[in-house]
Structures are given as C-alpha cells and as structure tokens.
Motif scaffolding. Structure first.
Motif, PDB file in Angstrom:
ATOM      1  N   THR A  69      -5.055   5.859 -43.034  1.00  0.00           N
ATOM      2  CA  THR A  69      -5.263   4.980 -41.887  1.00  0.00           C
ATOM      3  C   THR A  69      -4.126   5.136 -40.890  1.00  0.00           C
ATOM      4  N   GLU A  70      -4.465   5.314 -39.623  1.00  0.00           N
ATOM      5  CA  GLU A  70      -3.464   5.435 -38.567  1.00  0.00           C
ATOM      6  C   GLU A  70      -2.880   4.050 -38.275  1.00  0.00           C
ATOM      7  N   ILE A  71      -1.555   3.903 -38.428  1.00  0.00           N
ATOM      8  CA  ILE A  71      -0.919   2.602 -38.215  1.00  0.00           C
ATOM      9  C   ILE A  71       0.096   2.613 -37.075  1.00  0.00           C
ATOM     10  N   ALA A  72       0.279   3.766 -36.414  1.00  0.00           N
ATOM     11  CA  ALA A  72       1.330   3.883 -35.400  1.00  0.00           C
ATOM     12  C   ALA A  72       1.102   2.957 -34.220  1.00  0.00           C
ATOM     13  N   ASP A  73      -0.152   2.685 -33.891  1.00  0.00           N
ATOM     14  CA  ASP A  73      -0.441   1.887 -32.700  1.00  0.00           C
ATOM     15  C   ASP A  73      -1.009   0.503 -33.019  1.00  0.00           C
ATOM     16  N   LEU A  74      -0.898   0.037 -34.270  1.00  0.00           N
ATOM     17  CA  LEU A  74      -1.423  -1.267 -34.634  1.00  0.00           C
ATOM     18  C   LEU A  74      -0.476  -2.381 -34.194  1.00  0.00           C
ATOM     19  N   ASP A  75      -1.041  -3.525 -33.782  1.00  0.00           N
ATOM     20  CA  ASP A  75      -0.205  -4.675 -33.454  1.00  0.00           C
ATOM     21  C   ASP A  75       0.181  -5.408 -34.732  1.00  0.00           C
ATOM     22  N   ASP A  76       1.018  -6.448 -34.589  1.00  0.00           N
ATOM     23  CA  ASP A  76       1.554  -7.144 -35.763  1.00  0.00           C
ATOM     24  C   ASP A  76       0.450  -7.738 -36.628  1.00  0.00           C
ATOM     25  N   ARG A  77      -0.550  -8.325 -36.010  1.00  0.00           N
ATOM     26  CA  ARG A  77      -1.623  -8.945 -36.790  1.00  0.00           C
ATOM     27  C   ARG A  77      -2.400  -7.894 -37.574  1.00  0.00           C
ATOM     28  N   MET A  79      -1.280  -5.056 -38.564  1.00  0.00           N
ATOM     29  CA  MET A  79      -0.408  -4.427 -39.553  1.00  0.00           C
ATOM     30  C   MET A  79      -0.307  -5.226 -40.841  1.00  0.00           C
ATOM     31  N   ARG A  80      -0.586  -6.536 -40.778  1.00  0.00           N
ATOM     32  CA  ARG A  80      -0.308  -7.389 -41.943  1.00  0.00           C
ATOM     33  C   ARG A  80      -1.004  -6.900 -43.206  1.00  0.00           C
ATOM     34  N   LYS A  85       0.986  -2.493 -48.783  1.00  0.00           N
ATOM     35  CA  LYS A  85       0.993  -1.152 -49.364  1.00  0.00           C
ATOM     36  C   LYS A  85       2.359  -0.479 -49.281  1.00  0.00           C
ATOM     37  N   MET A  86       3.205  -0.939 -48.359  1.00  0.00           N
ATOM     38  CA  MET A  86       4.516  -0.311 -48.215  1.00  0.00           C
ATOM     39  C   MET A  86       5.574  -1.372 -47.960  1.00  0.00           C
ATOM     40  N   GLN A  87       6.687  -1.243 -48.643  1.00  0.00           N
ATOM     41  CA  GLN A  87       7.784  -2.187 -48.525  1.00  0.00           C
ATOM     42  C   GLN A  87       9.098  -1.421 -48.436  1.00  0.00           C
ATOM     43  N   LYS A 112       3.080 -16.062 -50.721  1.00  0.00           N
ATOM     44  CA  LYS A 112       2.447 -17.082 -49.888  1.00  0.00           C
ATOM     45  C   LYS A 112       1.937 -16.483 -48.585  1.00  0.00           C
ATOM     46  N   VAL A 113       2.787 -15.697 -47.940  1.00  0.00           N
ATOM     47  CA  VAL A 113       2.430 -15.095 -46.641  1.00  0.00           C
ATOM     48  C   VAL A 113       1.183 -14.233 -46.761  1.00  0.00           C
ATOM     49  N   HIS A 114       1.046 -13.559 -47.894  1.00  0.00           N
ATOM     50  CA  HIS A 114      -0.079 -12.647 -48.069  1.00  0.00           C
ATOM     51  C   HIS A 114      -1.226 -13.265 -48.868  1.00  0.00           C
ATOM     52  N   GLY A 115      -1.298 -14.576 -48.873  1.00  0.00           N
ATOM     53  CA  GLY A 115      -2.512 -15.245 -49.298  1.00  0.00           C
ATOM     54  C   GLY A 115      -2.677 -15.556 -50.760  1.00  0.00           C
ATOM     55  N   VAL A 116      -1.614 -15.485 -51.560  1.00  0.00           N
ATOM     56  CA  VAL A 116      -1.712 -15.886 -52.962  1.00  0.00           C
ATOM     57  C   VAL A 116      -1.500 -17.398 -53.008  1.00  0.00           C
TER      58      VAL A 116
END
Length: 310
Positions: A69-77, A79-80, A85-87, A112-116
């Motif tokens: 998946t191309e992520i270079a031009d994604l906005d913050d929302r 990208m979440r 997948k990457m940290q 929490k941020v990621h919905g658990v």
C-alpha cells in the motif's frame, strides 16, 4: 515477500536560506522477517529517512509502500490504520518516554488509541509484553526516571511492540547505552524477531553493532545509499571507499585494516553541486568524480555500489 519498498524518496528542509536534501533519492526494500542495517556517520540522513518512512516527517517526493500500500501521500487520519503495522524504537529512551506516565499507562495508551476497548484484554497484553522484554511485574506502576537506561529502552521496545507490528524501525537503539547493556538489548531484539516474526530497519553509525545482527547492510552518505550488500560480503570485500573507512574505524587486531582507509574532515551538511558528494574526503578521488555523479550499480549478486572505481 517484500514488506517495505522505498523508491526515489526525497526529504528536504530549509536551514536559513538553504534547502538541505537530507534524503536524496533513496531506494530500498525490507522483506518479511528480514533485518536491514542502515549505517553512516551522524548527519548523513539516517534518522531523517527512518522518520520519513514512519511518516513522522513528510517526504518531498518518492514512494513508500508498506505491505503493498502506498503511504507516502496519506494524511494523518488515513495513516492511523497503517501505524499498527510499523512502529519505531527511538535513540534516547528517556526523552522518548513521557515522564508523567507510569509504564502501564505508556503501554496501555497505544491500545486505547487503536481501539482495544476491553480493559482486561489491554492489561493482559501489557503484562505479557512487559514480561517478554524482561520487565518485572512491579515495574508497571513505576515511572521512567526510576529505571536505568537499559531498562528504559526495554520499555521503549515494549511500547513499540504492544500493537503487534510487522516492521520496527530502530533508530540507534543502543548508542546511548553501555557496551554490556548494548549486548543485552541486541540479544533481546534478536529473540523478539524470532518469537514474533518481526522485520527490522536497524539504523546505526557503528558497523560493529550491526555486524552480527543484520541480514543486509545499506551504507548512507549525505542522503544517498552508496553501498548495499549482505553483511558477509560487506565485511569481507567492501567496495566503496567510504565503507572501507567505516570498517577501518571499527576496533580490530588487524593493522592492515586500520591502515587501509582513512578520512580527513567532517561530513558536510551541504551537498556539493555535481559529481560525487564524497570526493572531498575520498583518498581515491579523480577528475571524473568532480563532474559525474556515480550511480548505484550491481557488482555481484549480493552487492551494489555507487563508485566509479568499483
């Protein structure tokens, strides 16, 4: 299978009136469960590249494909959903941890941020991850300043892994630690890679750190990759004069290695116009180096180099 694919990536920023090309046309790949080392002197653009891949910095142009998946031009929302997948594990384990939060909260917040939403499930995962990185159960209610540097880095690693990422960008994760602690953290990263099926992009200025840790090595100089090889080929037969100089700086009993390459001067923040950007420090520079920039080209099945003499 390729997990991360970077192609023609550029990251620029302004320094006064100058435009600095911190990352200048970098292409690289990291496969599933692969560890790729990125080495070079301080100021060559390694950390900027890592932060651009993580989208903590916006690329000027180029492609970043994560799991196709191309992520270079994604906005913050947008990208979440990809951030799970990457940290990233940061260089300074004290500056990267909120001093007002307990270890439990540091590890609980990403979930929490990621919905658990299930509190018991979050606690179970936090306790499990703390155990994996070697933290005692009572550590969860303590604050970062109560730990040593090595323990704080274990907390940083636990925070990076709590969301079960597939790729971890490690930005000089052991450079601030004592040698004995460095070995412990590197062994921990190796164990976690094996147990969790991780891929690493491991950033370091020290080739001796990555020698026994990585599958492939990328050597970076002033924003560009100048050599790429598997770790055996790079150590046995480095092709680029800059790589030879980095290897000569590693403590060795072999006097021939230390005498084989040396550099004068410091790495510059300004890209020299035209030609090879390493020529001002290269002991082998010739007239062609001043007018023609060498391109990264393959010299063997396992090695690529950007040097006219290779």
């Amino acid at each position: 299978m390729t997990l991360l694919a970077i192609e023609g990536l550029h990251t620029t920023y302004r320094s006064g009136t100058r435009l600095v090309h911190a990352v200048d046309g970098v292409s690289l790949e990291v496969g599933e469960r692969e560890t790729v080392g990125l080495v070079g002197e301080s100021g060559c653009g390694k950390s900027t590249l890592g932060k651009t891949i993580m989208r903590l910095l916006d690329p000027s142009r180029g492609s970043i494909r994560l799991d196709g998946t191309e992520i270079a031009d994604l906005d913050d929302r947008s990208m979440r959903s990809h951030r799970r997948k990457m940290q990233m594990v940061f260089q300074d384990p004290f500056a990267s941890l909120n001093p007002r939060q307990t270890v439990f909260r540091l590890l609980d917040t990403p979930l929490k941020v990621h919905g658990v939403t299930d509190a018991q499930e979050r606690r179970r995962r936090v306790v499990d991850m703390a155990g994996r990185v070697g933290l005692a159960p009572d550590a969860l209610e303590r604050y970062p300043h109560e730990f040593s540097g090595g323990q704080r880095q274990r907390i940083g690693i636990a925070r990076a892994l709590i969301l079960s990422p597939r790729l971890v960008v490690c930005d000089e994760p052991v450079s601030a630690l004592d040698l004995s602690i460095q070995a412990q953290i590197l062994n921990l990263l190796v164990d976690l890679k094996r147990d969790l099926g991780l891929a690493y992009l491991f950033i370091s200025h020290d080739l001796s750190v990555v020698r026994y840790f990585v599958d492939r090595v990328l050597v970076m100089y002033l924003g560009k990759i100048v050599e790429s090889a598997d770790h055996v080929s790079l150590w046995r037969d480095p092709k680029h004069p800059y790589t030879r100089a980095l290897l000569a700086a590693v403590p060795s009993r072999d006097p021939a290695r230390k005498a084989s390459a040396s550099l004068k001067g410091e790495i510059s923040t300004a890209v020299q116009p035209g030609g090879c950007r390493f020529r001002g420090r290269c002991p082998l520079a010739m007239e062609r180096c001043a007018t023609e920039e060498p391109q990264l080209r393959r010299t063997s099945d396992s090695q690529m180099v950007a040097c006219h003499l290779a």
